[in-house]
Design a protein around this motif. Structure first.
Motif, PDB file in Angstrom:
ATOM      1  N   GLY A  69      -8.108   1.542   5.075  1.00  0.00           N
ATOM      2  CA  GLY A  69      -7.889   2.788   4.760  1.00  0.00           C
ATOM      3  C   GLY A  69      -6.582   3.455   5.321  1.00  0.00           C
ATOM      4  N   LEU A  70      -5.975   4.436   4.815  1.00  0.00           N
ATOM      5  CA  LEU A  70      -4.848   5.143   4.929  1.00  0.00           C
ATOM      6  C   LEU A  70      -4.756   6.603   4.704  1.00  0.00           C
ATOM      7  N   ASN A  71      -4.125   7.531   5.177  1.00  0.00           N
ATOM      8  CA  ASN A  71      -4.180   8.774   4.718  1.00  0.00           C
ATOM      9  C   ASN A  71      -2.643   8.982   4.232  1.00  0.00           C
ATOM     10  N   PHE A  72      -2.327   9.817   2.981  1.00  0.00           N
ATOM     11  CA  PHE A  72      -1.332   9.848   2.280  1.00  0.00           C
ATOM     12  C   PHE A  72      -1.128  11.398   1.675  1.00  0.00           C
ATOM     13  N   ALA A  73       0.280  11.814   2.031  1.00  0.00           N
ATOM     14  CA  ALA A  73       0.564  12.911   1.921  1.00  0.00           C
ATOM     15  C   ALA A  73       1.539  13.180   0.873  1.00  0.00           C
ATOM     16  N   ILE A  74       1.307  14.101  -0.246  1.00  0.00           N
ATOM     17  CA  ILE A  74       2.287  14.200  -1.433  1.00  0.00           C
ATOM     18  C   ILE A  74       1.872  15.781  -1.942  1.00  0.00           C
ATOM     19  N   ASP A  75       2.694  16.639  -2.355  1.00  0.00           N
ATOM     20  CA  ASP A  75       2.506  17.909  -2.719  1.00  0.00           C
ATOM     21  C   ASP A  75       1.845  18.747  -1.726  1.00  0.00           C
ATOM     22  N   ASP A  76       0.729  19.268  -2.317  1.00  0.00           N
ATOM     23  CA  ASP A  76       0.097  20.278  -1.078  1.00  0.00           C
ATOM     24  C   ASP A  76      -1.247  19.407  -0.489  1.00  0.00           C
ATOM     25  N   THR A  77      -1.454  18.183  -0.542  1.00  0.00           N
ATOM     26  CA  THR A  77      -2.705  17.392  -0.265  1.00  0.00           C
ATOM     27  C   THR A  77      -2.338  16.274   0.590  1.00  0.00           C
ATOM     28  N   ILE A  78      -3.446  16.199   1.455  1.00  0.00           N
ATOM     29  CA  ILE A  78      -3.343  14.613   1.851  1.00  0.00           C
ATOM     30  C   ILE A  78      -4.517  13.935   1.392  1.00  0.00           C
ATOM     31  N   PHE A  79      -4.274  12.720   0.543  1.00  0.00           N
ATOM     32  CA  PHE A  79      -5.303  11.964   0.002  1.00  0.00           C
ATOM     33  C   PHE A  79      -5.721  10.554   1.061  1.00  0.00           C
ATOM     34  N   HIS A  80      -6.937  10.081   1.057  1.00  0.00           N
ATOM     35  CA  HIS A  80      -7.286   8.916   1.472  1.00  0.00           C
ATOM     36  C   HIS A  80      -7.293   7.926   0.583  1.00  0.00           C
ATOM     37  N   ILE A  81      -6.593   6.881   1.057  1.00  0.00           N
ATOM     38  CA  ILE A  81      -6.576   5.582   0.081  1.00  0.00           C
ATOM     39  C   ILE A  81      -7.185   4.397   0.797  1.00  0.00           C
ATOM     40  N   HIS A  82      -7.323   3.235   0.139  1.00  0.00           N
ATOM     41  CA  HIS A  82      -7.650   2.197   0.892  1.00  0.00           C
ATOM     42  C   HIS A  82      -6.836   1.059  -0.279  1.00  0.00           C
ATOM     43  N   LEU A  83      -6.701  -0.310   0.654  1.00  0.00           N
ATOM     44  CA  LEU A  83      -6.418  -1.247   0.000  1.00  0.00           C
ATOM     45  C   LEU A  83      -7.361  -2.626   0.221  1.00  0.00           C
ATOM     46  N   VAL A  84      -7.471  -3.488  -0.720  1.00  0.00           N
ATOM     47  CA  VAL A  84      -8.351  -4.774  -0.374  1.00  0.00           C
ATOM     48  C   VAL A  84      -7.623  -5.990  -0.382  1.00  0.00           C
ATOM     49  N   ASN A  85      -7.695  -6.572   0.598  1.00  0.00           N
ATOM     50  CA  ASN A  85      -7.006  -7.794   0.932  1.00  0.00           C
ATOM     51  C   ASN A  85      -7.685  -8.940   0.012  1.00  0.00           C
ATOM     52  N   CYS A  86      -6.679  -9.493  -0.916  1.00  0.00           N
ATOM     53  CA  CYS A  86      -7.137 -10.472  -1.679  1.00  0.00           C
ATOM     54  C   CYS A  86      -6.663 -11.901  -1.751  1.00  0.00           C
ATOM     55  N   GLY A  87      -6.069 -12.123  -0.555  1.00  0.00           N
ATOM     56  CA  GLY A  87      -5.803 -13.337  -0.315  1.00  0.00           C
ATOM     57  C   GLY A  87      -4.410 -13.604  -0.583  1.00  0.00           C
ATOM     58  N   ARG A  88      -3.959 -14.896  -0.905  1.00  0.00           N
ATOM     59  CA  ARG A  88      -2.698 -15.643  -0.901  1.00  0.00           C
ATOM     60  C   ARG A  88      -2.782 -15.736  -2.605  1.00  0.00           C
ATOM     61  N   GLU A  89      -1.467 -15.662  -3.358  1.00  0.00           N
ATOM     62  CA  GLU A  89      -0.985 -15.879  -4.579  1.00  0.00           C
ATOM     63  C   GLU A  89       0.464 -16.390  -4.620  1.00  0.00           C
ATOM     64  N   THR A  90       0.774 -17.153  -5.662  1.00  0.00           N
ATOM     65  CA  THR A  90       2.084 -17.477  -5.965  1.00  0.00           C
ATOM     66  C   THR A  90       2.556 -16.550  -7.210  1.00  0.00           C
ATOM     67  N   VAL A  91       3.990 -15.957  -7.294  1.00  0.00           N
ATOM     68  CA  VAL A  91       4.012 -15.015  -8.050  1.00  0.00           C
ATOM     69  C   VAL A  91       5.468 -15.650  -8.658  1.00  0.00           C
ATOM     70  N   LYS A  92       5.667 -15.846 -10.152  1.00  0.00           N
ATOM     71  CA  LYS A  92       6.973 -16.278 -10.526  1.00  0.00           C
ATOM     72  C   LYS A  92       7.854 -14.974 -11.021  1.00  0.00           C
ATOM     73  N   VAL A  93       8.920 -14.814 -10.385  1.00  0.00           N
ATOM     74  CA  VAL A  93       9.913 -13.958 -10.517  1.00  0.00           C
ATOM     75  C   VAL A  93      11.226 -14.265 -11.213  1.00  0.00           C
ATOM     76  N   LYS A  94      11.410 -13.729 -12.400  1.00  0.00           N
ATOM     77  CA  LYS A  94      12.561 -14.067 -13.045  1.00  0.00           C
ATOM     78  C   LYS A  94      13.896 -13.821 -12.168  1.00  0.00           C
ATOM     79  N   GLY A  95      14.660 -15.148 -12.338  1.00  0.00           N
ATOM     80  CA  GLY A  95      15.803 -15.373 -11.504  1.00  0.00           C
ATOM     81  C   GLY A  95      15.751 -15.847  -9.918  1.00  0.00           C
TER      82      GLY A  95
END
Length: 275
Positions: free
Chosen positions: A180-206
């Motif tokens: 988790g992490l707390n996040f401030a924008i406008d007039d509110t602080i929100f609680h957010i969370h991320l999930v670690n999904c491991g490794r992946e290879t991404v193909k990027v143009k150029g």
């Protein structure tokens, strides 16, 4: 067209998470970025057969000198639609952040958003001694107000959040767990969370294939986002932990972005595989 653009859409998706508490994101003291770094992204909108790059976003960071006697970074996060798409829906996003070099604790934040006929402005001053954010908040939908927002631990705003995520200690984040992490924008602080999904290879143009660490977060269905899919974020699997790509579901279509250019990285970009 609804308001959905890169900065607002991706980061508001993070604020729209279910309010489920999780352990705070582990933080690393490693210097994974430094002054004069610049990242550029292409942003595309996909709806059915339509898959068009409509905008460009940039992330810049520089030495901010000192603020209240503390060494700080100054970051600028901005985005704009291409001239052709301005005719249909003109977007100008501008965020600036001042945050401590050592802890990345935010000290000041400015937001200036223009999306079609909608506009929003935030000016935050963080008073860590009084545990308050002294805020000026304006928007075409909510009007103008000045208020104090109670400060909590592990808090970021958009400019500091970008760099805090790069200083995550992924080695301490077990796959499948929520952080988790707390996040401030406008007039509110929100609680957010991320999930670690491991490794992946991404193909990027150029750029070819880039080895990444893959993260996701769940959103709540609403006026902009479709709640049955996750926002996805890929960070380079090297010492830089550069945001390489993102994907965000919208109520109509989806938005995605890919790294187009980087300058002045602190380390060699070893996640980019040789072509």
């Amino acid at each position: 067209m609804r308001r959905w653009f890169f900065i607002s859409a991706v980061f508001f998706s993070l604020t729209a998470l279910a309010q489920e508490r999780a352990a705070c994101i582990p933080f690393s003291g490693d210097e994974v970025f430094g002054p004069e770094e610049e990242l550029t992204y292409g942003v595309s909108y996909k709806w059915g057969a339509v898959n068009t790059e409509v905008a460009t976003a940039q992330l810049k960071v520089e030495d901010g000198g000192q603020y209240n006697g503390v060494p700080i970074y100054h970051s600028v996060v901005s985005a704009r639609t291409a001239p052709f798409f301005d005719v249909f829906f003109k977007i100008r996003e501008h965020f600036e952040g001042w945050f401590e070099k050592k802890t990345l604790a935010p000290q000041k934040c400015l937001r200036d958003t223009h999306e079609g006929t909608y506009a929003a402005y935030n000016l935050f001053y963080y008073d860590w001694q009084a545990r308050q954010i002294h805020a000026r908040v304006e928007s075409t939908s909510e009007g103008n107000k000045t208020l104090d927002i109670p400060l909590v631990d592990c808090v970021c705003d958009i400019p500091s959040l970008v760099y805090f995520l790069r200083r995550m200690d992924v080695s301490k984040m077990e796959e499948g767990n929520k952080y988790g992490l707390n996040f401030a924008i406008d007039d509110t602080i929100f609680h957010i969370h991320l999930v670690n999904c491991g490794r992946e290879t991404v193909k990027v143009k150029g750029m070819g294939e880039i080895g990444c660490r893959y993260f996701r977060c769940s959103v709540v269905s609403g006026a902009v986002f479709e709640g049955n899919e996750d926002v996805k974020i890929w960070l380079s699997d090297d010492a830089n932990q550069v945001p390489v790509a993102f994907w965000a579901p919208l109520r109509v279509g989806a938005m995605r972005g890919f790294l187009k250019n980087y300058e002045n990285l602190s380390y060699a970009f070893t996640a980019q595989e040789e072509k």
